[in-house]
Design an enzyme around this catalytic site. Structure first.
Site, PDB file in Angstrom:
ATOM      1  N   CYS A 195      13.823  11.472  -1.026  1.00 25.44           N
ATOM      2  CA  CYS A 195      12.857  11.454  -2.132  1.00 25.44           C
ATOM      3  C   CYS A 195      13.306  12.308  -3.312  1.00 25.44           C
ATOM      4  O   CYS A 195      12.800  12.154  -4.417  1.00 25.44           O
ATOM      5  CB  CYS A 195      11.493  11.909  -1.639  1.00 25.44           C
ATOM      6  SG  CYS A 195      10.874  10.849  -0.332  1.00 25.44           S
ATOM      7  N   HIS A 235       7.580  12.877  -7.875  1.00 27.28           N
ATOM      8  CA  HIS A 235       7.823  11.877  -6.846  1.00 27.28           C
ATOM      9  C   HIS A 235       6.460  11.445  -6.314  1.00 27.28           C
ATOM     10  O   HIS A 235       5.603  12.281  -6.026  1.00 27.28           O
ATOM     11  CB  HIS A 235       8.684  12.474  -5.736  1.00 27.28           C
ATOM     12  CG  HIS A 235       8.655  11.665  -4.482  1.00 27.28           C
ATOM     13  ND1 HIS A 235       8.927  10.312  -4.481  1.00 27.28           N
ATOM     14  CD2 HIS A 235       8.360  11.990  -3.201  1.00 27.28           C
ATOM     15  CE1 HIS A 235       8.809   9.861  -3.245  1.00 27.28           C
ATOM     16  NE2 HIS A 235       8.455  10.858  -2.447  1.00 27.28           N
ATOM     17  N   ASN A 258       4.878   4.893  -1.758  1.00 28.70           N
ATOM     18  CA  ASN A 258       5.963   5.872  -1.918  1.00 28.70           C
ATOM     19  C   ASN A 258       7.292   5.118  -1.827  1.00 28.70           C
ATOM     20  O   ASN A 258       7.637   4.594  -0.772  1.00 28.70           O
ATOM     21  CB  ASN A 258       5.825   6.911  -0.799  1.00 28.70           C
ATOM     22  CG  ASN A 258       6.931   7.941  -0.785  1.00 28.70           C
ATOM     23  OD1 ASN A 258       8.032   7.691  -1.245  1.00 28.70           O
ATOM     24  ND2 ASN A 258       6.634   9.105  -0.231  1.00 28.70           N
TER      25      ASN A 258
HETATM   26  N1  COA Z   1      -4.748   4.308  10.090  1.00 23.44           N
HETATM   27  C1  COA Z   1      -5.766   4.812  10.788  1.00 23.44           C
HETATM   28  N2  COA Z   1      -5.664   5.945  11.511  1.00 23.44           N
HETATM   29  C2  COA Z   1      -4.484   6.563  11.511  1.00 23.44           C
HETATM   30  C3  COA Z   1      -3.368   6.094  10.789  1.00 23.44           C
HETATM   31  C4  COA Z   1      -3.537   4.905  10.068  1.00 23.44           C
HETATM   32  N3  COA Z   1      -2.545   4.342   9.345  1.00 23.44           N
HETATM   33  N4  COA Z   1      -2.346   6.941  10.983  1.00 23.44           N
HETATM   34  C5  COA Z   1      -2.777   7.913  11.770  1.00 23.44           C
HETATM   35  N5  COA Z   1      -4.070   7.696  12.114  1.00 23.44           N
HETATM   36  C6  COA Z   1      -4.949   8.467  12.974  1.00 23.44           C
HETATM   37  C7  COA Z   1      -4.216   9.384  13.899  1.00 23.44           C
HETATM   38  O1  COA Z   1      -3.795   8.717  15.041  1.00 23.44           O
HETATM   39  C8  COA Z   1      -5.265  10.431  14.194  1.00 23.44           C
HETATM   40  O2  COA Z   1      -6.118   9.958  15.179  1.00 23.44           O
HETATM   41  P1  COA Z   1      -6.711  10.966  16.289  1.00 23.44           P
HETATM   42  O3  COA Z   1      -7.511  11.973  15.514  1.00 23.44           O
HETATM   43  O4  COA Z   1      -7.522  10.060  17.140  1.00 23.44           O
HETATM   44  O5  COA Z   1      -5.508  11.555  16.944  1.00 23.44           O
HETATM   45  C9  COA Z   1      -6.057  10.506  12.898  1.00 23.44           C
HETATM   46  O6  COA Z   1      -5.768   9.301  12.163  1.00 23.44           O
HETATM   47  C10 COA Z   1      -5.661  11.680  12.053  1.00 23.44           C
HETATM   48  O7  COA Z   1      -4.246  11.721  12.026  1.00 23.44           O
HETATM   49  P2  COA Z   1      -3.488  12.829  11.274  1.00 23.44           P
HETATM   50  O8  COA Z   1      -2.012  12.667  11.461  1.00 23.44           O
HETATM   51  O9  COA Z   1      -4.120  14.152  11.596  1.00 23.44           O
HETATM   52  O10 COA Z   1      -3.884  12.384   9.804  1.00 23.44           O
HETATM   53  P3  COA Z   1      -3.686  13.183   8.488  1.00 23.44           P
HETATM   54  O11 COA Z   1      -4.997  13.511   7.929  1.00 23.44           O
HETATM   55  O12 COA Z   1      -2.662  14.247   8.644  1.00 23.44           O
HETATM   56  O13 COA Z   1      -3.069  12.029   7.591  1.00 23.44           O
HETATM   57  C11 COA Z   1      -0.988  11.366   6.681  1.00 23.44           C
HETATM   58  C12 COA Z   1      -1.851  11.436   7.929  1.00 23.44           C
HETATM   59  C13 COA Z   1       0.350  10.744   7.063  1.00 23.44           C
HETATM   60  C14 COA Z   1      -1.675  10.482   5.656  1.00 23.44           C
HETATM   61  C15 COA Z   1      -0.833  12.804   6.150  1.00 23.44           C
HETATM   62  O14 COA Z   1      -0.366  13.659   7.157  1.00 23.44           O
HETATM   63  C16 COA Z   1       0.064  12.892   4.969  1.00 23.44           C
HETATM   64  O15 COA Z   1      -0.289  12.456   3.906  1.00 23.44           O
HETATM   65  N6  COA Z   1       1.252  13.524   5.123  1.00 23.44           N
HETATM   66  C17 COA Z   1       2.230  13.576   4.096  1.00 23.44           C
HETATM   67  C18 COA Z   1       2.972  12.277   4.089  1.00 23.44           C
HETATM   68  C19 COA Z   1       3.848  12.100   2.897  1.00 23.44           C
HETATM   69  O16 COA Z   1       3.461  12.315   1.778  1.00 23.44           O
HETATM   70  N7  COA Z   1       5.071  11.664   3.155  1.00 23.44           N
HETATM   71  C20 COA Z   1       6.011  11.397   2.153  1.00 23.44           C
HETATM   72  C21 COA Z   1       6.701  12.631   1.751  1.00 23.44           C
HETATM   73  S1  COA Z   1       8.032  12.251   0.749  1.00 23.44           S
END
Ligand code: COA
Length: 337
Positions: free
Chosen positions: A120, A264, A294
């Site tokens: 990224c 980004h 992204n």
């Molecule tokens: N749809 C529905 N539920 C989902 C899911 C999806 N696509 N992906 C994960 N979940 C679920 C998980 O399984 C979890 O369930 P549980 O509570 O029963 O275990 C719940 O949602 C919460 O998951 P969690 O990983 O704690 O979610 P979060 O609030 O951290 O959100 C992201 C997940 C990926 C959106 C978040 O961590 C994020 O934005 N991270 C940064 C990612 C990013 O920007 N990457 C690029 C960097 S260059």
């Protein structure tokens, strides 16, 4: 750190362009493939749609229209370009680099073609590399591309739902040209912290293994992009503001001096948190993630081209590019328009 000054020869952005594949993929379409929903994706990421490349379409294909636009905007032709820098995490082939493919397909002649892989942060690293070549007087016009096809590296099933809702495909290109005028790249700031390599990584194919991907590997899903979303989020909201402040401090500027930050496009929630930590209005951070998701190394040049088309950047404006991603890597560049 690259030091700030616009005396002597330095680089300015003389042209921009972008291209995204035709196929629009909605959150509802993903919800048909995995256990997720439009509401969940929008609330967690701000993403409404993303684009997926057609079957057989690679980053070189996506980049060509973006490069043509950037050349037109700079009023240059392929004959004027001295070097190609191609930032991508998802090259057409493991070897050779996609820069070589573009060079041949667009008729650039025998100029150098350098692929860089800084995920990224690839576009900002590329900007910094281009600026050094121009400051030393080595090259006059450099083509910098950021292009990705992430869709073929994502697990579009329940097991991959945390990753595959985020990423999309696209390409952006800029031309960096030599100038002595009072505009251009003031400074760039590059960082990495490899101890977090496995928090956002694509393991295979790997030269550590023979064969580089086995049938068992494929069955185990080791060919898919993997992300520790919480860890990525936690670091991103610290590193973005830090590297933006680094650019401001290097140039004795404050956030109020900046007309636009083109970050980004990682995740809308990350950008919102970054603006809060910078005490800046949310609109200062340009966002188009709702449309494209992204797109890794492509996201900044796509966002830049759209911001320019929307009249958000005027001559004399100070603009910051900032990135964070796999590596972890993070970087910024401050540019006077
Ligand atoms: N749809 C529905 N539920 C989902 C899911 C999806 N696509 N992906 C994960 N979940 C679920 C998980 O399984 C979890 O369930 P549980 O509570 O029963 O275990 C719940 O949602 C919460 O998951 P969690 O990983 O704690 O979610 P979060 O609030 O951290 O959100 C992201 C997940 C990926 C959106 C978040 O961590 C994020 O934005 N991270 C940064 C990612 C990013 O920007 N990457 C690029 C960097 S260059």
């Amino acid at each position: 750190m690259t030091r700030a000054h616009l005396d002597g020869i330095h680089a300015y952005l003389s042209g921009t362009g972008y291209h995204v594949p035709e196929r629009v993929v909605t959150n509802d379409e993903l919800a048909g493939l995995m256990d997720t929903s439009d509401e969940w994706i929008q609330a967690r990421t701000g993403i409404v749609t993303r684009r997926f490349a057609a079957e057989g379409e690679g980053v070189a294909d996506l980049a060509i229209p973006a490069v043509e636009q950037a050349l037109r905007a700079a009023a240059l032709t392929v004959a004027d370009i001295d070097l190609i820098i191609f930032a991508t995490t998802t090259p057409d082939y493991s070897a050779p680099g996609s820069g070589c493919l573009i060079q041949e397909r667009m008729g650039f002649g025998e100029i150098g073609a350098l692929d860089i892989r800084v995920q990224c942060s690839g576009f900002v690293y590329g900007l910094s590399i281009a600026d050094q070549y121009i400051r030393t007087g080595t090259y006059r016009h450099i083509l910098l591309i950021g292009a990705e096809v992430q869709s073929t590296g994502m697990n579009l099933s329940d097991d991959g739902r945390d990753v595959s809702i985020i990423f999309g495909d696209g390409a952006g290109a800029v031309i960096l040209s030599a100038t002595k005028e009072d505009r251009g790249i003031l400074s760039s700031h590059l960082h990495a912290q490899g101890k977090y390599a496995k928090d956002l990584w694509l393991e295979l194919p790997s030269s550590r293994r023979n064969p580089r991907v086995s049938h068992e590997d494929l069955d185990a899903g080791r060919q898919w992009l993997k992300m520790n979303g919480k860890e990525v989020f936690r670091h991103a909201v610290v590193r973005f503001p830090q590297v933006i402040r680094e650019a401001l401090d290097a140039n004795n500027l404050s956030i109020e001096d900046i007309a636009l930050i083109v970050p980004h496009q990682a995740n809308l929630r990350i950008s919102q948190e970054v603006s809060r930590r910078l005490n800046a209005p949310e609109e200062l951070l340009y966002s188009n993630i709702h449309k494209y998701g992204n797109t890794t190394a492509a996201s900044i040049p796509i966002a830049l081209a759209e911001a320019i088309a929307e009249g958000k950047i005027k001559p004399g404006d100070l603009v910051i590019f900032a990135a964070f991603g796999s590596g972890f890597t993070w970087a910024s560049a401050l540019v006077k328009w």
